[in-house]
Write a protein that holds these residues in place. Structure first.
Motif, mmCIF file in Angstrom:
data_model
loop_
_atom_site.group_PDB
_atom_site.id
_atom_site.type_symbol
_atom_site.label_atom_id
_atom_site.label_comp_id
_atom_site.label_asym_id
_atom_site.label_seq_id
_atom_site.Cartn_x
_atom_site.Cartn_y
_atom_site.Cartn_z
ATOM 1 N N ALA A 10 21.390 -29.590 -123.161
ATOM 2 C CA ALA A 10 20.322 -28.296 -122.423
ATOM 3 C C ALA A 10 20.998 -27.058 -122.539
ATOM 4 C CB ALA A 10 20.168 -28.996 -121.211
ATOM 5 N N ILE A 12 20.275 -23.486 -120.503
ATOM 6 C CA ILE A 12 19.648 -22.599 -119.360
ATOM 7 C C ILE A 12 19.970 -21.341 -119.515
ATOM 8 C CG2 ILE A 12 18.827 -22.656 -117.076
ATOM 9 C CD1 ILE A 12 20.425 -26.070 -118.342
ATOM 10 N N GLN A 16 17.382 -17.345 -114.675
ATOM 11 C CA GLN A 16 16.285 -18.311 -114.386
ATOM 12 C C GLN A 16 16.769 -18.599 -112.867
ATOM 13 O OE1 GLN A 16 15.080 -21.440 -116.894
ATOM 14 N NE2 GLN A 16 14.280 -19.984 -118.444
ATOM 15 N N LEU A 17 17.983 -18.689 -112.600
ATOM 16 C CA LEU A 17 18.572 -19.232 -111.309
ATOM 17 C C LEU A 17 18.297 -18.255 -110.283
ATOM 18 C CD1 LEU A 17 22.077 -20.376 -112.101
ATOM 19 C CD2 LEU A 17 19.888 -21.697 -111.950
ATOM 20 N N THR A 26 14.803 -19.940 -105.066
ATOM 21 C CA THR A 26 14.355 -20.325 -106.068
ATOM 22 C C THR A 26 14.444 -21.664 -106.271
ATOM 23 O OG1 THR A 26 13.207 -19.515 -108.051
ATOM 24 C CG2 THR A 26 15.483 -19.013 -107.731
ATOM 25 N N LEU A 28 16.318 -24.671 -108.694
ATOM 26 C CA LEU A 28 16.795 -24.705 -110.155
ATOM 27 C C LEU A 28 15.984 -25.306 -111.277
ATOM 28 C CD1 LEU A 28 20.147 -26.102 -108.691
ATOM 29 C CD2 LEU A 28 19.971 -23.977 -109.694
ATOM 30 N N PRO A 29 16.149 -24.913 -112.525
ATOM 31 C CA PRO A 29 15.421 -25.698 -113.606
ATOM 32 C C PRO A 29 15.789 -27.041 -113.376
ATOM 33 C CG PRO A 29 16.701 -23.426 -114.113
ATOM 34 C CD PRO A 29 16.936 -23.930 -112.840
ATOM 35 N N ALA A 30 14.785 -27.861 -113.958
ATOM 36 C CA ALA A 30 15.002 -29.322 -114.069
ATOM 37 C C ALA A 30 16.149 -29.595 -114.747
ATOM 38 C CB ALA A 30 13.491 -29.794 -114.580
ATOM 39 N N ALA A 31 16.364 -28.905 -115.722
ATOM 40 C CA ALA A 31 18.021 -29.628 -116.501
ATOM 41 C C ALA A 31 18.948 -29.671 -115.819
ATOM 42 C CB ALA A 31 17.954 -28.497 -117.751
ATOM 43 N N ARG A 60 23.521 -30.462 -110.622
ATOM 44 C CA ARG A 60 22.673 -29.894 -109.695
ATOM 45 C C ARG A 60 23.523 -29.210 -108.656
ATOM 46 N NH1 ARG A 60 17.396 -28.795 -108.580
ATOM 47 N NH2 ARG A 60 16.736 -29.604 -110.582
ATOM 48 N N GLN A 67 24.460 -20.569 -107.214
ATOM 49 C CA GLN A 67 23.191 -20.004 -107.188
ATOM 50 C C GLN A 67 23.341 -19.263 -105.820
ATOM 51 O OE1 GLN A 67 19.767 -22.388 -106.614
ATOM 52 N NE2 GLN A 67 18.505 -21.012 -107.726
ATOM 53 N N TYR A 84 24.361 -17.977 -120.249
ATOM 54 C CA TYR A 84 23.589 -19.217 -120.503
ATOM 55 C C TYR A 84 24.684 -20.412 -120.002
ATOM 56 C CZ TYR A 84 20.400 -16.977 -123.587
ATOM 57 O OH TYR A 84 19.458 -15.920 -123.970
#
Length: 181
Positions: A10, A12, A16-17, A26, A28-31, A60, A67, A84
């Motif tokens: 994965a 990421i 996006q965080l 916000t 966290l992305p599902a990955a 996570r 984050q 990334y």
């Protein structure tokens, strides 16, 4: 000969965080799963491609903590452009065995794996192999900085693969009696 594979399945973008407005939570992305694994954070803003890497018993939770710091400091998403997180797992096998063995865990005391009868710390091996595979830039982790020696009677082949365009794999061989400094 022992074989070790670090598979980073994965990728990421860390921008996006962060929320559009600093200080607003916000998801966290599902990955970022509630599972153990390993990670490399790659900063492509620097021509040397600096990296931070390690393992976690819960990916996570590991990134949720990071984050939170970004929220508190009020970073905008643009601050993390071109940075990334690559997430994955590790497996290994000894002397050409047909079956692979998954890492026994990603937290102390489950970091040790036996390669050809010798014990190795899977995180230390990950960090040192990556440092050898990518000699430019920095690879940091404050706990696993010492020399890694192959004390066994056979070479150790380490492969690190990741999602993305080819080439997306690095290979490192540690000969008998060899070391990764």
């Amino acid at each position: 000969m022992a074989e070790v594979q670090y598979q980073l399945n994965a990728a990421i973008p860390l921008n996006q965080l962060l929320p559009a407005n600093p200080g607003v939570p916000t998801a966290l992305p599902a990955a970022f799963v509630n599972q153990p694994g390993l990670y490399i954070i790659l900063n492509q803003n620097n021509p040397q491609e600096n990296r931070y890497m390690g393992i976690s018993d819960n990916l996570r939770n590991r990134f949720a903590g990071r984050q939170g710091v970004c929220f508190e400091l009020g970073f905008a998403p643009q601050v993390l452009n071109n940075i990334y997180a690559f997430l994955g797992t590790m497996r290994y096998r000894n002397n050409g065995a047909a079956n692979w063995t998954n890492a026994p865990g990603y937290a102390v005391p489950n970091l040790m794996i036996a390669l050809d009868g010798q014990n190795y710390d899977l995180e230390h091996l990950f960090i040192k192999a990556a440092q050898h595979a990518w000699p430019h830039g920095t690879i940091t982790n404050t706990q696993k900085t010492g020399v890694l020696r192959n004390t066994g009677g056979f070479p150790i082949d380490v492969a690190i693969s990741w999602v993305g365009p080819a080439p997306n794999q690095q290979q490192v061989r540690i000969p008998v009696g060899g070391q990764l400094a």
